[in-house]
Write a protein that holds these residues in place. Sequence first.
Motif, PDB file in Angstrom:
ATOM      1  N   GLY A 172      53.082 -39.359 -22.958  1.00 18.63           N
ATOM      2  CA  GLY A 172      53.660 -38.146 -23.525  1.00 18.63           C
ATOM      3  C   GLY A 172      53.661 -36.994 -22.544  1.00 18.63           C
ATOM      4  N   LYS A 173      53.484 -35.802 -23.083  1.00 22.47           N
ATOM      5  CA  LYS A 173      53.523 -34.581 -22.286  1.00 22.47           C
ATOM      6  C   LYS A 173      52.360 -34.527 -21.300  1.00 22.47           C
ATOM      7  N   ALA A 174      52.561 -33.776 -20.215  1.00 24.99           N
ATOM      8  CA  ALA A 174      51.506 -33.619 -19.212  1.00 24.99           C
ATOM      9  C   ALA A 174      50.324 -32.823 -19.775  1.00 24.99           C
ATOM     10  N   TYR A 175      50.595 -31.875 -20.701  1.00 22.18           N
ATOM     11  CA  TYR A 175      49.541 -31.056 -21.295  1.00 22.18           C
ATOM     12  C   TYR A 175      49.937 -30.716 -22.726  1.00 22.18           C
ATOM     13  N   GLU A 176      48.965 -30.754 -23.630  1.00 24.37           N
ATOM     14  CA  GLU A 176      49.188 -30.336 -25.012  1.00 24.37           C
ATOM     15  C   GLU A 176      47.983 -29.527 -25.474  1.00 24.37           C
ATOM     16  N   SER A 177      48.253 -28.463 -26.214  1.00 25.28           N
ATOM     17  CA  SER A 177      47.166 -27.695 -26.833  1.00 25.28           C
ATOM     18  C   SER A 177      47.298 -27.852 -28.345  1.00 25.28           C
ATOM     19  N   ASP A 178      46.273 -27.461 -29.078  1.00 25.71           N
ATOM     20  CA  ASP A 178      46.229 -27.594 -30.536  1.00 25.71           C
ATOM     21  C   ASP A 178      46.526 -29.034 -30.954  1.00 25.71           C
ATOM     22  N   TYR A 179      45.914 -29.970 -30.247  1.00 26.56           N
ATOM     23  CA  TYR A 179      46.139 -31.393 -30.425  1.00 26.56           C
ATOM     24  C   TYR A 179      45.066 -31.965 -31.349  1.00 26.56           C
ATOM     25  N   SER A 180      45.457 -32.815 -32.283  1.00 22.62           N
ATOM     26  CA  SER A 180      44.505 -33.481 -33.171  1.00 22.62           C
ATOM     27  C   SER A 180      44.717 -34.981 -33.068  1.00 22.62           C
ATOM     28  N   LYS A 181      43.621 -35.738 -33.094  1.00 22.45           N
ATOM     29  CA  LYS A 181      43.721 -37.184 -32.962  1.00 22.45           C
ATOM     30  C   LYS A 181      42.521 -37.839 -33.623  1.00 22.45           C
ATOM     31  N   LYS A 182      42.788 -38.864 -34.438  1.00 20.72           N
ATOM     32  CA  LYS A 182      41.727 -39.668 -35.022  1.00 20.72           C
ATOM     33  C   LYS A 182      41.246 -40.642 -33.952  1.00 20.72           C
ATOM     34  N   VAL A 183      39.951 -40.698 -33.737  1.00 20.92           N
ATOM     35  CA  VAL A 183      39.374 -41.582 -32.727  1.00 20.92           C
ATOM     36  C   VAL A 183      39.098 -42.927 -33.392  1.00 20.92           C
ATOM     37  N   GLN A 184      39.793 -43.942 -32.946  1.00 24.66           N
ATOM     38  CA  GLN A 184      39.695 -45.269 -33.559  1.00 24.66           C
ATOM     39  C   GLN A 184      38.278 -45.819 -33.475  1.00 24.66           C
ATOM     40  N   GLY A 185      37.780 -46.294 -34.618  1.00 19.67           N
ATOM     41  CA  GLY A 185      36.479 -46.931 -34.674  1.00 19.67           C
ATOM     42  C   GLY A 185      35.287 -45.996 -34.567  1.00 19.67           C
ATOM     43  N   ALA A 186      35.532 -44.683 -34.496  1.00 19.03           N
ATOM     44  CA  ALA A 186      34.431 -43.743 -34.320  1.00 19.03           C
ATOM     45  C   ALA A 186      34.085 -42.981 -35.599  1.00 19.03           C
ATOM     46  N   GLY A 187      34.985 -42.962 -36.577  1.00 18.70           N
ATOM     47  CA  GLY A 187      34.715 -42.267 -37.829  1.00 18.70           C
ATOM     48  C   GLY A 187      34.900 -40.761 -37.762  1.00 18.70           C
ATOM     49  N   PHE A 188      35.610 -40.263 -36.742  1.00 19.04           N
ATOM     50  CA  PHE A 188      35.885 -38.831 -36.673  1.00 19.04           C
ATOM     51  C   PHE A 188      37.226 -38.593 -35.997  1.00 19.04           C
ATOM     52  N   ALA A 189      37.682 -37.336 -36.078  1.00 17.30           N
ATOM     53  CA  ALA A 189      38.948 -36.939 -35.460  1.00 17.30           C
ATOM     54  C   ALA A 189      38.727 -35.684 -34.619  1.00 17.30           C
ATOM     55  N   LEU A 190      39.394 -35.613 -33.485  1.00 17.79           N
ATOM     56  CA  LEU A 190      39.368 -34.404 -32.666  1.00 17.79           C
ATOM     57  C   LEU A 190      40.234 -33.362 -33.356  1.00 17.79           C
ATOM     58  N   LEU A 191      39.782 -32.117 -33.382  1.00 20.47           N
ATOM     59  CA  LEU A 191      40.539 -31.036 -34.009  1.00 20.47           C
ATOM     60  C   LEU A 191      40.783 -29.933 -32.982  1.00 20.47           C
ATOM     61  N   LYS A 192      41.972 -29.388 -32.975  1.00 22.17           N
ATOM     62  CA  LYS A 192      42.318 -28.269 -32.089  1.00 22.17           C
ATOM     63  C   LYS A 192      41.922 -28.566 -30.641  1.00 22.17           C
ATOM     64  N   ALA A 193      42.228 -29.760 -30.200  1.00 21.35           N
ATOM     65  CA  ALA A 193      41.857 -30.194 -28.850  1.00 21.35           C
ATOM     66  C   ALA A 193      42.954 -29.856 -27.846  1.00 21.35           C
ATOM     67  N   GLU A 194      42.587 -29.947 -26.584  1.00 27.19           N
ATOM     68  CA  GLU A 194      43.552 -29.863 -25.496  1.00 27.19           C
ATOM     69  C   GLU A 194      43.580 -31.242 -24.855  1.00 27.19           C
ATOM     70  N   ARG A 195      44.763 -31.643 -24.394  1.00 26.70           N
ATOM     71  CA  ARG A 195      44.939 -32.989 -23.859  1.00 26.70           C
ATOM     72  C   ARG A 195      45.709 -32.912 -22.554  1.00 26.70           C
ATOM     73  N   TRP A 196      45.199 -33.597 -21.519  1.00 23.27           N
ATOM     74  CA  TRP A 196      45.870 -33.630 -20.223  1.00 23.27           C
ATOM     75  C   TRP A 196      46.155 -35.078 -19.835  1.00 23.27           C
ATOM     76  N   LYS A 197      47.267 -35.265 -19.198  1.00 25.05           N
ATOM     77  CA  LYS A 197      47.581 -36.563 -18.604  1.00 25.05           C
ATOM     78  C   LYS A 197      46.975 -36.569 -17.201  1.00 25.05           C
ATOM     79  N   LEU A 198      46.230 -37.610 -16.860  1.00 32.31           N
ATOM     80  CA  LEU A 198      45.631 -37.734 -15.535  1.00 32.31           C
ATOM     81  C   LEU A 198      46.515 -38.635 -14.678  1.00 32.31           C
ATOM     82  N   GLU A 199      46.917 -38.109 -13.528  1.00 30.28           N
ATOM     83  CA  GLU A 199      47.815 -38.847 -12.644  1.00 30.28           C
ATOM     84  C   GLU A 199      47.288 -38.813 -11.210  1.00 30.28           C
ATOM     85  N   ARG A 200      47.765 -39.778 -10.434  1.00 29.15           N
ATOM     86  CA  ARG A 200      47.425 -39.826  -9.016  1.00 29.15           C
ATOM     87  C   ARG A 200      48.729 -40.050  -8.256  1.00 29.15           C
ATOM     88  N   MET A 201      48.904 -39.290  -7.197  1.00 33.32           N
ATOM     89  CA  MET A 201      50.097 -39.453  -6.362  1.00 33.32           C
ATOM     90  C   MET A 201      49.727 -40.297  -5.155  1.00 33.32           C
TER      91      MET A 201
END
Length: 137
Positions: free
Chosen positions: A15-44
Motif C-alpha cells: 500500500g501507501k508508503a506512509y499512513e497515519s490514523d491507521y487501525s489494524k487487528k493483529v492476527q492471533g494476538a487478541g488486540f488491535a492497533l488504534l490510531k497507529a502510524e504505518r511505514w513501508k520499509l524499503e531498500r534501494m
Amino acid sequence: GKLIGQPAPLPASFGKAYESDYSKKVQGAGFALLKAERWKLERMAVVGGQIQTEQLGLAYAFREWGLENGTVCSPGGVRKAPPPDMGNLEEAVAAQAAEVRRLKEEEGKGNKDPEVVEAVGVLLKLKAALEAERAAA
C-alpha cells in the motif's frame, strides 16, 4: 504472547508508503492497533546498472491498542473501560453496582483500593448517563 521480533506474514501489496490514523487487528494476538502510524520499509539497490527498490516489510508506531472486549489500553498499564451500551443503562448500572459490592464483600477491598475507585467511577458515569437519558425522555 511475545510479538516483537517474531516473524509475521506480509501482505502481497504494502500500500501507501506512509499512513497515519491507521487501525489494524493483529492476527492471533487478541488486540488491535488504534490510531497507529504505518511505514513501508524499503531498500534501494543497483541491479544491472539500474536502481531498484525492494520492499522489506512494514513498521508500526502506536500509542493505544484495543482488546477484544472493547477495553482501550495505553503505555504504563492505563486501561479505559469500553463505553456502556446506552440501550441497557439500567442493567449496566445494576451490574456495575454488583461489581462494586463484589469487590468490597468478596475480595475484601476498601474504598481507596484502585480497583474499587475505578469501578465506582464507572458506576457514577453510568448513573449520570442514565439520569441524562431520563431527563431527555
